[in-house]
Design a protein around this motif. Structure first.
Motif, mmCIF file in Angstrom:
data_model
loop_
_atom_site.group_PDB
_atom_site.id
_atom_site.type_symbol
_atom_site.label_atom_id
_atom_site.label_comp_id
_atom_site.label_asym_id
_atom_site.label_seq_id
_atom_site.Cartn_x
_atom_site.Cartn_y
_atom_site.Cartn_z
ATOM 1 N N CYS A 39 0.834 -1.210 0.000
ATOM 2 C CA CYS A 39 0.000 0.000 0.000
ATOM 3 C C CYS A 39 0.867 1.257 0.000
ATOM 4 O O CYS A 39 1.680 1.459 0.893
ATOM 5 C CB CYS A 39 -0.921 0.013 1.213
ATOM 6 S SG CYS A 39 -1.796 1.583 1.348
ATOM 7 N N PRO A 40 0.682 2.117 -0.988
ATOM 8 C CA PRO A 40 1.502 3.327 -1.080
ATOM 9 C C PRO A 40 1.155 4.366 -0.017
ATOM 10 O O PRO A 40 1.836 5.388 0.086
ATOM 11 C CB PRO A 40 1.196 3.857 -2.479
ATOM 12 C CG PRO A 40 -0.130 3.306 -2.824
ATOM 13 C CD PRO A 40 -0.236 1.976 -2.133
ATOM 14 N N ALA A 41 0.105 4.106 0.758
ATOM 15 C CA ALA A 41 -0.266 5.068 1.789
ATOM 16 C C ALA A 41 -0.130 4.485 3.193
ATOM 17 O O ALA A 41 -0.535 5.121 4.166
ATOM 18 C CB ALA A 41 -1.696 5.545 1.558
ATOM 19 N N LEU A 61 -5.393 6.166 -0.986
ATOM 20 C CA LEU A 61 -5.232 6.945 -2.222
ATOM 21 C C LEU A 61 -6.073 6.356 -3.357
ATOM 22 O O LEU A 61 -5.996 6.804 -4.499
ATOM 23 C CB LEU A 61 -3.745 6.972 -2.620
ATOM 24 C CG LEU A 61 -2.802 7.585 -1.582
ATOM 25 C CD1 LEU A 61 -1.345 7.312 -1.926
ATOM 26 C CD2 LEU A 61 -3.042 9.087 -1.463
ATOM 27 N N GLU A 62 -6.830 5.332 -3.035
ATOM 28 C CA GLU A 62 -7.803 4.732 -3.964
ATOM 29 C C GLU A 62 -7.156 4.137 -5.210
ATOM 30 O O GLU A 62 -7.725 4.202 -6.298
ATOM 31 C CB GLU A 62 -8.893 5.773 -4.317
ATOM 32 C CG GLU A 62 -9.627 6.269 -3.080
ATOM 33 C CD GLU A 62 -10.406 7.558 -3.290
ATOM 34 O OE1 GLU A 62 -10.843 7.820 -4.418
ATOM 35 O OE2 GLU A 62 -10.567 8.307 -2.299
ATOM 36 N N CYS A 63 -5.964 3.566 -5.033
ATOM 37 C CA CYS A 63 -5.269 3.041 -6.210
ATOM 38 C C CYS A 63 -5.740 1.648 -6.613
ATOM 39 O O CYS A 63 -5.793 1.324 -7.798
ATOM 40 C CB CYS A 63 -3.759 3.045 -5.984
ATOM 41 S SG CYS A 63 -3.179 1.810 -4.807
ATOM 42 N N GLY A 64 -6.066 0.806 -5.639
ATOM 43 C CA GLY A 64 -6.530 -0.546 -5.971
ATOM 44 C C GLY A 64 -5.474 -1.631 -5.830
ATOM 45 O O GLY A 64 -5.763 -2.812 -6.068
ATOM 46 N N ALA A 65 -4.253 -1.277 -5.436
ATOM 47 C CA ALA A 65 -3.179 -2.270 -5.330
ATOM 48 C C ALA A 65 -3.547 -3.383 -4.342
ATOM 49 O O ALA A 65 -3.344 -4.571 -4.613
ATOM 50 C CB ALA A 65 -1.876 -1.598 -4.905
ATOM 51 N N ARG A 67 -6.410 -4.501 -3.440
ATOM 52 C CA ARG A 67 -7.481 -5.348 -3.958
ATOM 53 C C ARG A 67 -6.901 -6.450 -4.842
ATOM 54 O O ARG A 67 -7.247 -7.621 -4.729
ATOM 55 C CB ARG A 67 -8.470 -4.491 -4.768
ATOM 56 C CG ARG A 67 -9.698 -5.236 -5.247
ATOM 57 C CD ARG A 67 -10.582 -4.309 -6.073
ATOM 58 N NE ARG A 67 -9.959 -3.955 -7.342
ATOM 59 C CZ ARG A 67 -10.012 -4.722 -8.418
ATOM 60 N NH1 ARG A 67 -10.656 -5.857 -8.388
ATOM 61 N NH2 ARG A 67 -9.405 -4.354 -9.531
ATOM 62 N N ILE A 68 -5.984 -6.042 -5.727
ATOM 63 C CA ILE A 68 -5.403 -7.019 -6.649
ATOM 64 C C ILE A 68 -4.484 -7.990 -5.913
ATOM 65 O O ILE A 68 -4.415 -9.165 -6.229
ATOM 66 C CB ILE A 68 -4.643 -6.284 -7.776
ATOM 67 C CG1 ILE A 68 -5.638 -5.499 -8.625
ATOM 68 C CG2 ILE A 68 -3.849 -7.253 -8.632
ATOM 69 C CD1 ILE A 68 -4.997 -4.647 -9.697
ATOM 70 N N TYR A 79 -15.024 2.000 -4.139
ATOM 71 C CA TYR A 79 -14.650 3.411 -4.142
ATOM 72 C C TYR A 79 -15.407 4.091 -3.010
ATOM 73 O O TYR A 79 -16.551 3.731 -2.722
ATOM 74 C CB TYR A 79 -15.053 4.064 -5.467
ATOM 75 C CG TYR A 79 -14.199 3.659 -6.633
ATOM 76 C CD1 TYR A 79 -12.846 3.955 -6.657
ATOM 77 C CD2 TYR A 79 -14.742 2.975 -7.712
ATOM 78 C CE1 TYR A 79 -12.055 3.586 -7.728
ATOM 79 C CE2 TYR A 79 -13.956 2.605 -8.796
ATOM 80 C CZ TYR A 79 -12.611 2.912 -8.801
ATOM 81 O OH TYR A 79 -11.834 2.544 -9.853
ATOM 82 N N ASN B 163 -8.988 0.039 -12.760
ATOM 83 C CA ASN B 163 -9.649 -0.914 -11.869
ATOM 84 C C ASN B 163 -10.953 -1.470 -12.436
ATOM 85 O O ASN B 163 -11.462 -2.474 -11.933
ATOM 86 C CB ASN B 163 -9.920 -0.270 -10.503
ATOM 87 C CG ASN B 163 -8.660 -0.229 -9.653
ATOM 88 O OD1 ASN B 163 -8.077 -1.268 -9.357
ATOM 89 N ND2 ASN B 163 -8.212 0.972 -9.296
ATOM 90 N N TYR B 252 7.000 3.415 -1.729
ATOM 91 C CA TYR B 252 7.537 4.770 -1.468
ATOM 92 C C TYR B 252 8.991 4.731 -0.976
ATOM 93 O O TYR B 252 9.703 5.713 -1.082
ATOM 94 C CB TYR B 252 6.636 5.574 -0.516
ATOM 95 C CG TYR B 252 6.190 4.841 0.723
ATOM 96 C CD1 TYR B 252 6.978 4.805 1.858
ATOM 97 C CD2 TYR B 252 4.955 4.201 0.751
ATOM 98 C CE1 TYR B 252 6.559 4.137 2.999
ATOM 99 C CE2 TYR B 252 4.520 3.527 1.888
ATOM 100 C CZ TYR B 252 5.326 3.495 3.007
ATOM 101 O OH TYR B 252 4.906 2.830 4.121
ATOM 102 N N TYR B 276 1.833 14.280 -2.992
ATOM 103 C CA TYR B 276 2.180 12.857 -3.119
ATOM 104 C C TYR B 276 0.948 12.181 -3.709
ATOM 105 O O TYR B 276 -0.179 12.604 -3.447
ATOM 106 C CB TYR B 276 2.483 12.298 -1.730
ATOM 107 C CG TYR B 276 2.727 10.798 -1.692
ATOM 108 C CD1 TYR B 276 3.838 10.238 -2.309
ATOM 109 C CD2 TYR B 276 1.834 9.949 -1.019
ATOM 110 C CE1 TYR B 276 4.061 8.856 -2.259
ATOM 111 C CE2 TYR B 276 2.065 8.572 -0.968
ATOM 112 C CZ TYR B 276 3.175 8.037 -1.587
ATOM 113 O OH TYR B 276 3.392 6.684 -1.541
#
Ligand SMILES: Cc1cc2nc3c(=O)[nH]c(=O)nc-3n(C[C@H](O)[C@H](O)[C@H](O)COP(=O)(O)OP(=O)(O)OC[C@H]3O[C@@H](n4cnc5c(N)ncnc54)[C@H](O)[C@@H]3O)c2cc1C
Ligand code: SF4
Ligand code: SF4
Lengths: 91, 436
Positions: A39-41, A61-65, A67-68, A79, B163, B252, B276
């Motif tokens: 997770c980037p956050a 950040l709602e990226c979806g990583a 989930r996958i 969302y 997505n 990051y 960011y």
């Protein structure tokens, strides 16, 4: 890197309920817990003493990583509502 | 819930990014008043890219875009930096083109501008609204369900991005596998305009792009980038998701490390992080393109996996696929035929363009890179740097000895059969790109 400092550059309108719902039983037996480090956050944190996954959904950040990557394919991922979540001014 | 007849329109487009807004513009110009439903507060507020938009593809829809679009810099230089642990080899191509090739932009501004153009043409934009599911009846998509209301349409265009939960809902595609998507993290660093000009050798409105290979991603399937904006720099990277499973690597942290690389650090020194962000990039390519149409529905842009990773091309494929889907919709609306059979024209027309041709040509790229990443993106990158280290050294050792030592070490590190197998992989790739 101080991820919190980076997240503080963003405008969030958090909801009162989470849009990310892991299955607690699956998380307990999950081997790698890829959501945690991908997770980037830094939304996910495994709390060993309580045997549960902490989800700081307000930082998402709602990226979806996640989930996958969810190992058990059981993370319920939606969302946030239209008026909620993160806003990128630049992107 | 409103009755079907009240809330029915010709075309609903889900997603107000480049793909959806291009479709909307084309439909609006033809007089069809499409409805675009966007989940963000404004178009662009949920979107992230490197990045640069490609002038030719924007021009196709908005010939005079350079007059009003929020553009940052006109890119005149493209650099490819192969980063070792502490050294680098940089190849650079520089030319101020007669007509701009690409401009750096901020999606928060650019998508918003596109949305305004589409609205001027007559498209209706519904913001802050999430489409939760598609409404289907007798194997046909007949509308969309949002948090508040149901809307019905003859055709629904899915432009909901990488997505695309909606394409998945109706079975047009399977879930994305971790090897078929990359997560990217990006920072916008505030930096004085003059400093940017000096560090990147630019005039005020000129821009420079860096593609970063290796560095903190040596041996991993990942790529970094730097784009110059008017008075800021965008720096980021994308890393394939399966590199993050069970490895303890955080995206990051890779970015932080690449920012500290001795080739990169001086470029961004003093830059204060003002934003960011993170986003996924589709990487499945040709082999993972979903079913592109069905009764009453078409899929465009990232939702259809239409991204050429090798060239950081995505917005242009999104815009063109959106345009072609809209053109198909226009004929369908005139003929009142929204069947799967009729909408197959969308795919046929897409196949005639560079989109499908390029994705087909590169269809083996990601598989080969995936198999060989530990070699190509580690040993070979290091060997390129080692070559130039050797070539530029002045140390009293005779050159022939230096060359022989270099070659010997190359063979020792990679193995004779390894080199042959790599050669075949490259030939296979070249063959599929150039021949068939
Ligand atoms: C780090 C990075 C760098 C990149 N660099 C470049 C580059 O330099 N040049 C380039 O051309 N391309 C680049 N790309 C690719 C490019 O960003 C995408 O290909 C492009 O944005 C795809 O456009 P789209 O309209 O299909 O999808 P998006 O731009 O993702 O738009 C989808 C829209 O749909 C909305 N949406 C999604 N779901 C729903 C829903 N259920 N209801 C309502 N609204 C919804 C979203 O909010 C969003 O606005 C990059 C991508 C990344 C991640
Ligand atoms: S990967 Fe899925 S199952 Fe495992 S900890 Fe994360 S959410 Fe739970
Ligand atoms: S969607 Fe992205 S940012 Fe949000 S929790 Fe998942 S991985 Fe983290």
């Amino acid at each position: 890197m101080n991820i919190d400092k980076n997240l503080s550059t963003l405008k969030y309108t958090p909801d009162t309920v989470s849009h990310l719902t892991p299955n607690p039983n699956d998380c307990k037996i999950c081997k790698n817990r890829p959501c945690v480090n991908a997770c980037p956050a830094g939304v996910y944190e495994w709390i060993e003493s309580e045997g549960r996954l902490l989800v700081k959904y307000e930082n998402c950040l709602e990226c979806g990583a996640c989930r996958i990557l969810c190992e058990k394919k059981s993370l319920k991922w939606e969302y946030p509502k239209g008026t909620k979540g993160v806003m990128f001014k630049r992107g | 819930m409103a009755a079907e007849s009240e809330n029915k329109t010709n075309v609903i487009i889900v997603g107000g990014g480049p793909a959806g807004l291009s479709a909307a513009t084309v439909l609006a110009r033809a007089g069809f008043e499409p409805i675009v439903i966007e989940r963000g507060t404004f178009s662009g507020s949920k979107n992230v890219f490197g990045g640069a938009i490609y002038s030719e593809s924007v021009k196709e829809l908005f010939p005079d875009f350079e007059l009003t679009a929020p553009l940052e810099r006109n890119n005149i230089e493209h650099k490819f930096a192969i980063l070792g642990e502490d050294d680098s080899t940089v190849i650079s191509y520089r030319k101020k083109p007669q007509n701009s090739v690409s401009y750096s932009v901020m999606r928060g501004k650019f998508d918003r501008w596109m949305a305004e153009q589409a609205q001027k043409e007559g498209a209706i934009l519904v913001e802050e609204t999430v489409v939760r599911e598609l409404i289907t009846e007798n194997n046909k998509v007949i509308g969309v369900r949002t948090e508040l209301e149901d809307y019905y349409a003859n055709i629904v265009i899915l432009a909901d991005g990488v997505n695309s939960l909606l394409a998945k809902q109706i079975g047009l595609r399977k879930d994305i596998e971790p090897k078929d998507a990359a997560v990217s993290v990006k920072e916008v660093l505030k930096l004085d305009k003059q400093l940017i000009n000096e560090r990147f050798l630019l005039n005020d409105d000129e821009g420079c792009i860096y593609e970063l290979f290796g560095g903190s991603m040596l041996g991993k399937l990942g790529l970094g980038f730097i784009y110059t904006n008017k008075d800021s720099i965008s720096i980021g990277l994308g890393i394939t998701l399966d590199e993050l499973n069970g490895t303890g690597i955080k995206p990051y942290e890779l970015l932080e490390k690449i920012k500290e690389h001795p080739t990169i650090a001086p470029l961004i020194e003093g830059g204060e992080v003002i934003e960011y962000s993170a986003h996924l990039i589709p990487e499945g390519g040709y082999k993972k393109i979903p079913q592109l149409y069905d009764n009453g529905v078409m899929v465009v842009g990232d939702a259809a996996m239409l991204v050429n990773n090798m060239h950081w091309e995505g917005t242009n494929l999104a815009m063109l696929s959106g345009k072609i889907a809209a053109e198909t919709a226009i004929i369908a609306l005139t003929k009142k035929d929204f069947s799967k059979k009729f909408l197959s024209k969308y795919k046929k027309n897409l196949e005639k363009t560079f989109i499908m041709k390029d994705l087909y040509a590169y269809r083996n790229l990601m598989d080969i890179m995936h198999d060989k990443r530990k070699i190509f993106m580690d040993i070979y990158f290091k060997k390129i740097n080692a070559f130039f280290e050797m070539f530029t050294s002045v140390n009293g050792v005779p050159k022939r000895e230096l060359y022989r030592k270099y070659i010997w070490e190359f063979i020792k590190d990679r193995g004779f059969f390894g080199i042959i197998s790599d050669g075949f992989a490259v030939l296979k790739l070249l063959w599929s790109v150039l021949v068939k």
